[in-house]
Design a protein around this motif. Structure first.
Motif, mmCIF file in Angstrom:
data_model
loop_
_atom_site.group_PDB
_atom_site.id
_atom_site.type_symbol
_atom_site.label_atom_id
_atom_site.label_comp_id
_atom_site.label_asym_id
_atom_site.label_seq_id
_atom_site.Cartn_x
_atom_site.Cartn_y
_atom_site.Cartn_z
ATOM 1 N N LEU A 1 0.987 -1.340 -0.031
ATOM 2 C CA LEU A 1 -0.158 -0.367 -0.090
ATOM 3 C C LEU A 1 0.884 1.364 0.178
ATOM 4 C CD1 LEU A 1 -2.479 -0.935 2.720
ATOM 5 C CD2 LEU A 1 -2.841 -1.154 -0.263
ATOM 6 N N ASP A 2 2.507 1.041 0.229
ATOM 7 C CA ASP A 2 3.092 2.460 -0.189
ATOM 8 C C ASP A 2 2.972 2.798 1.514
ATOM 9 O OD1 ASP A 2 4.221 2.126 -2.874
ATOM 10 O OD2 ASP A 2 2.478 3.029 -3.533
ATOM 11 N N ALA A 3 2.435 2.134 2.460
ATOM 12 C CA ALA A 3 2.746 2.698 3.828
ATOM 13 C C ALA A 3 3.710 2.805 4.217
ATOM 14 C CB ALA A 3 2.141 1.633 4.486
ATOM 15 N N ALA A 4 4.346 4.083 4.846
ATOM 16 C CA ALA A 4 5.328 4.287 5.797
ATOM 17 C C ALA A 4 5.592 3.439 7.258
ATOM 18 C CB ALA A 4 6.064 5.796 5.121
ATOM 19 N N THR A 5 3.945 4.340 7.787
ATOM 20 C CA THR A 5 4.171 4.091 9.100
ATOM 21 C C THR A 5 3.014 3.424 9.742
ATOM 22 O OG1 THR A 5 2.847 6.090 9.555
ATOM 23 C CG2 THR A 5 5.413 6.187 9.450
ATOM 24 N N LEU A 6 3.118 2.501 10.289
ATOM 25 C CA LEU A 6 1.961 1.918 10.924
ATOM 26 C C LEU A 6 1.405 2.594 12.600
ATOM 27 C CD1 LEU A 6 -0.337 0.061 10.045
ATOM 28 C CD2 LEU A 6 1.616 -2.110 11.011
ATOM 29 N N SER A 7 0.408 2.758 12.996
ATOM 30 C CA SER A 7 -0.350 2.856 14.239
ATOM 31 C C SER A 7 -1.361 1.647 14.263
ATOM 32 C CB SER A 7 -0.462 4.433 14.488
ATOM 33 O OG SER A 7 -1.863 4.533 13.893
ATOM 34 N N ALA A 8 -1.579 1.847 15.946
ATOM 35 C CA ALA A 8 -2.399 1.068 16.718
ATOM 36 C C ALA A 8 -3.835 1.701 17.087
ATOM 37 C CB ALA A 8 -2.159 -0.452 16.722
ATOM 38 N N VAL A 9 -4.444 1.123 17.262
ATOM 39 C CA VAL A 9 -6.016 1.035 18.935
ATOM 40 C C VAL A 9 -5.951 -0.428 20.071
ATOM 41 C CG1 VAL A 9 -7.698 2.200 20.255
ATOM 42 C CG2 VAL A 9 -6.354 3.201 18.295
ATOM 43 N N ALA A 10 -5.434 -0.393 19.970
ATOM 44 C CA ALA A 10 -5.634 -2.371 21.486
ATOM 45 C C ALA A 10 -7.017 -2.355 22.049
ATOM 46 C CB ALA A 10 -3.820 -2.360 21.657
ATOM 47 N N ARG A 11 -7.299 -3.303 21.922
ATOM 48 C CA ARG A 11 -8.885 -3.095 23.171
ATOM 49 C C ARG A 11 -7.951 -4.784 23.696
ATOM 50 N NH1 ARG A 11 -13.627 -5.261 22.183
ATOM 51 N NH2 ARG A 11 -13.397 -4.984 20.118
ATOM 52 N N LEU A 12 -7.677 -4.591 25.328
ATOM 53 C CA LEU A 12 -6.939 -5.699 25.353
ATOM 54 C C LEU A 12 -8.940 -6.193 26.506
ATOM 55 C CD1 LEU A 12 -5.559 -8.293 25.835
ATOM 56 C CD2 LEU A 12 -4.557 -6.576 28.217
ATOM 57 N N THR A 13 -9.591 -8.010 26.485
ATOM 58 C CA THR A 13 -10.210 -7.515 26.947
ATOM 59 C C THR A 13 -9.290 -8.791 28.656
ATOM 60 O OG1 THR A 13 -11.783 -8.771 25.985
ATOM 61 C CG2 THR A 13 -12.076 -9.707 27.861
ATOM 62 N N VAL A 14 -9.395 -8.455 29.763
ATOM 63 C CA VAL A 14 -8.953 -8.365 30.794
ATOM 64 C C VAL A 14 -9.739 -9.248 31.854
ATOM 65 C CG1 VAL A 14 -6.908 -8.192 32.625
ATOM 66 C CG2 VAL A 14 -7.114 -7.161 30.847
ATOM 67 N N ARG A 15 -9.523 -11.049 31.681
ATOM 68 C CA ARG A 15 -10.406 -11.044 32.828
ATOM 69 C C ARG A 15 -10.090 -11.672 34.392
ATOM 70 N NH1 ARG A 15 -11.204 -16.526 30.423
ATOM 71 N NH2 ARG A 15 -13.123 -15.393 29.796
ATOM 72 N N ASN A 16 -11.036 -11.054 34.966
ATOM 73 C CA ASN A 16 -10.799 -10.716 36.444
ATOM 74 C C ASN A 16 -11.530 -11.363 37.468
ATOM 75 O OD1 ASN A 16 -9.707 -7.717 36.393
ATOM 76 N ND2 ASN A 16 -11.544 -7.799 35.377
ATOM 77 N N THR A 17 -10.803 -12.408 38.543
ATOM 78 C CA THR A 17 -11.310 -13.688 39.156
ATOM 79 C C THR A 17 -10.991 -13.529 40.423
ATOM 80 O OG1 THR A 17 -10.973 -14.787 36.943
ATOM 81 C CG2 THR A 17 -11.386 -16.112 39.325
ATOM 82 N N VAL A 18 -12.070 -14.473 40.762
ATOM 83 C CA VAL A 18 -11.705 -14.287 42.383
ATOM 84 C C VAL A 18 -12.450 -15.066 42.752
ATOM 85 C CG1 VAL A 18 -13.635 -12.479 43.093
ATOM 86 C CG2 VAL A 18 -11.801 -13.092 44.917
ATOM 87 N N GLY A 19 -11.597 -16.607 43.722
ATOM 88 C CA GLY A 19 -12.384 -17.904 43.860
ATOM 89 C C GLY A 19 -12.809 -17.902 42.825
ATOM 90 N N ASP A 20 -14.682 -18.352 42.890
ATOM 91 C CA ASP A 20 -15.143 -19.250 41.244
ATOM 92 C C ASP A 20 -16.182 -18.177 40.617
ATOM 93 O OD1 ASP A 20 -14.883 -21.589 42.714
ATOM 94 O OD2 ASP A 20 -16.534 -21.744 43.882
ATOM 95 N N THR A 21 -15.820 -17.545 40.820
ATOM 96 C CA THR A 21 -16.197 -16.514 40.270
ATOM 97 C C THR A 21 -14.926 -15.349 39.200
ATOM 98 O OG1 THR A 21 -16.324 -14.036 41.803
ATOM 99 C CG2 THR A 21 -18.297 -15.863 41.530
ATOM 100 N N SER A 22 -15.175 -14.573 38.311
ATOM 101 C CA SER A 22 -14.907 -13.689 37.212
ATOM 102 C C SER A 22 -15.858 -13.367 36.221
ATOM 103 C CB SER A 22 -14.320 -15.161 35.969
ATOM 104 O OG SER A 22 -14.599 -15.085 35.345
#
Length: 503
Positions: free
Chosen positions: A97-118
């Motif tokens: 694509l004749d691209a010179a630079t690349l940037s990003a927006v990231a979305r990360l899912t993070v699982r939060n857990t305590v005991g048997d629930t998350s």
């Protein structure tokens, strides 16, 4: 973003929607924690579907977190970074694509857990600045021409509802990649959305936090594996002025729906009672309305808007949709109307006519309905705003000569103004109720009545302005500013500001 009733207890419990739950978690300050902090880091491998095929991508997630906290205490991860190393084969598309630079927006899912629930939190809007793309053949045996992007930003707070060993573990990763040419212009196409999944067989734990119960804050935290039964935590919910029991009520409703699904798999929609999530907001909107017959446009606004968010909130996990209904009233000097605006047109193509036009809101508040699709990484949504209006005319001049239209020159009945906006949540783009943007639509103007102090001028204005039959040919384009939400009065969009209207 959705409350997934069909999922097991460890599946995500997402919030927001339709861009309407604008008490953005990243804008709500968390409670300060006196606990010691830990710099946590985990290296993972993800599989990402690039045009070249599935690619193995190395990802390093890091954050600063407390070593311990109390139950219910808000914890904000600090210095969050998601470092993504893209292999040369994944970059081949951008070289073409004749691209010179690349940037990003990231979305990360993070699982939060305590005991048997998350529950899952969405670390979204993590931004990696533009980086130079390697030239073909660049690199050596140690770094054969790959590219590393480091996305950083603020993320939601998390609170755990029961004592035990709480963990944060990265899960799904979505990347919105944007490529630019050497001159800084977007390539064609301008980017690529990639939804990545963790490779199996990894230990994804980012950090562990000892959660102490409120009854004995000095007691040692349970050892790994020890926990007490407790309701699901809700890590993505900020302290936003909701009733104290709102989280427990929503969790209980979600669990009840999950149980019902075991007997009736088709029973998917969940309706959250409005008293649990409803809040108020303010904003401005401004724009233009075309008068098709007059071949001209009149400025509208800036209109001050009082909004009630989340009067109805329905999640349908079977259909992968969330529908949110809100409402809005215009307010000008204590009246439900837009500010009067003066416009000049050429009536019948040759006669200059100047008039003050006032749009009055009648009937119930204007309805805002947002329909969000939740089974795609971007969460596309459509918003429809429907208002009932009456148009009044005053201070009319024809070719510079005043024309007495009387005090009650108006459309004979209310007309419906429907505006639509389209956007997506990840990354935020287009129109979103929370962030504003452009709404467009058409309206049918009814005949006029009550016009003329000494003679009947109704036919003249009906002929010059009203739409024939039921045709809606008067185009309107409004630009809404971001919402100032009552639960976050110190936020960056408060006090509400006036937008620059688009033509």
């Amino acid at each position: 973003m959705t409350v997934d009733a069909r999922a097991a207890a460890r599946r995500p419990i997402h919030w927001a929607v339709g861009g309407a739950l604008v008490v953005a978690t990243a804008l709500v300050p968390s409670a300060e924690s006196a606990a010691a902090e830990q710099k946590s880091e985990v290296s993972l491998r993800y599989t990402c579907p690039f045009p070249s095929g599935p690619e193995e991508v190395d990802v390093v997630v890091s954050a600063v977190l407390p070593t311990s906290a109390r139950t219910g205490e808000e914890i904000r991860p600090a210095e969050v970074a998601v470092e993504v190393t893209l292999p040369p084969t994944a970059l081949a598309r951008f070289a073409g694509l004749d691209a010179a630079t690349l940037s990003a927006v990231a979305r990360l899912t993070v699982r939060n857990t305590v005991g048997d629930t998350s529950a899952d939190a969405s670390w979204q809007d993590l931004t990696a600045p533009p980086a130079d793309l390697p030239t073909p053949g660049e690199g050596d045996s140690q770094d054969p021409g790959g590219l590393t992007l480091t996305a950083t930003g603020d993320v939601p707070t998390v609170a755990f509802g029961s004592p035990g060993r709480a963990t944060l573990a990265p899960d799904a990763l979505a990347l919105a990649l944007t490529s630019l040419t050497e001159s800084g212009e977007p390539t064609t196409p301008p980017g690529l959305d990639v939804a990545c999944t963790p490779a199996p067989g990894q230990e994804p734990e980012l950090a562990a936090i000892a959660i102490r119960g409120d009854q004995d804050p000095t007691a040692p935290a349970p050892r790994p594996g020890e926990s007490d039964p407790a309701p699901d935590p809700t890590p993505t919910r900020p302290a936003e002025g909701l009733p104290p029991t709102a989280r427990e009520k929503i969790d209980a409703l979600t669990e009840k729906r999950r149980e019902a699904l075991e007997d009736d798999p088709g029973s998917c929609p969940i309706e959250i009672p409005p008293e649990w999530v409803m809040t108020t907001a303010e904003t401005y909107a401004a724009g233009y309305a075309n008068a098709a017959k007059l071949d001209g446009a009149a400025a509208l606004g800036p209109a001050f808007m009082k909004v009630v968010l989340n009067k109805r909130y329905i999640n349908d996990s079977c259909a992968s949709t969330v529908d949110v209904s809100s409402e809005v009233n215009f307010d000008y000097e204590g009246k439900r109307q837009l500010p009067p605006t003066k416009a000049t047109f050429l009536s019948y193509g040759f006669m200059p006519t100047t008039a003050t036009m006032t749009l009055e809101q009648v009937g119930p508040p204007a309805a805002i309905h947002t329909h969000t699709v939740t089974n795609t990484p971007t969460y596309p949504e459509e918003t429809t705003v429907t208002a009932q209006l009456v148009m009044r005319l005053s201070d009319v001049e024809v070719n510079g000569v005043p024309l007495d239209v009387g005090p009650d020159c108006r459309t004979e009945r209310p007309f419906e103004q429907v505006l639509k906006g389209y956007g997506q949540s990840y990354p935020p783009a287009g129109y979103l109720v929370a962030y504003g943007g452009t709404l467009t639509g058409y309206a049918h103007i009814p005949p006029f009545k009550g016009c003329g102090a000494t003679e009947d001028l109704d036919p003249i204005f009906t002929s010059a302005i009203s739409s024939p039959g039921k045709r809606a040919d008067n185009y309107t384009k409004m630009t809404q500013a971001p919402l100032c939400v009552a639960t976050n009065p110190e936020g960056p969009d408060c006090p509400p500001r006036v937008p620059d209207p688009e033509r």
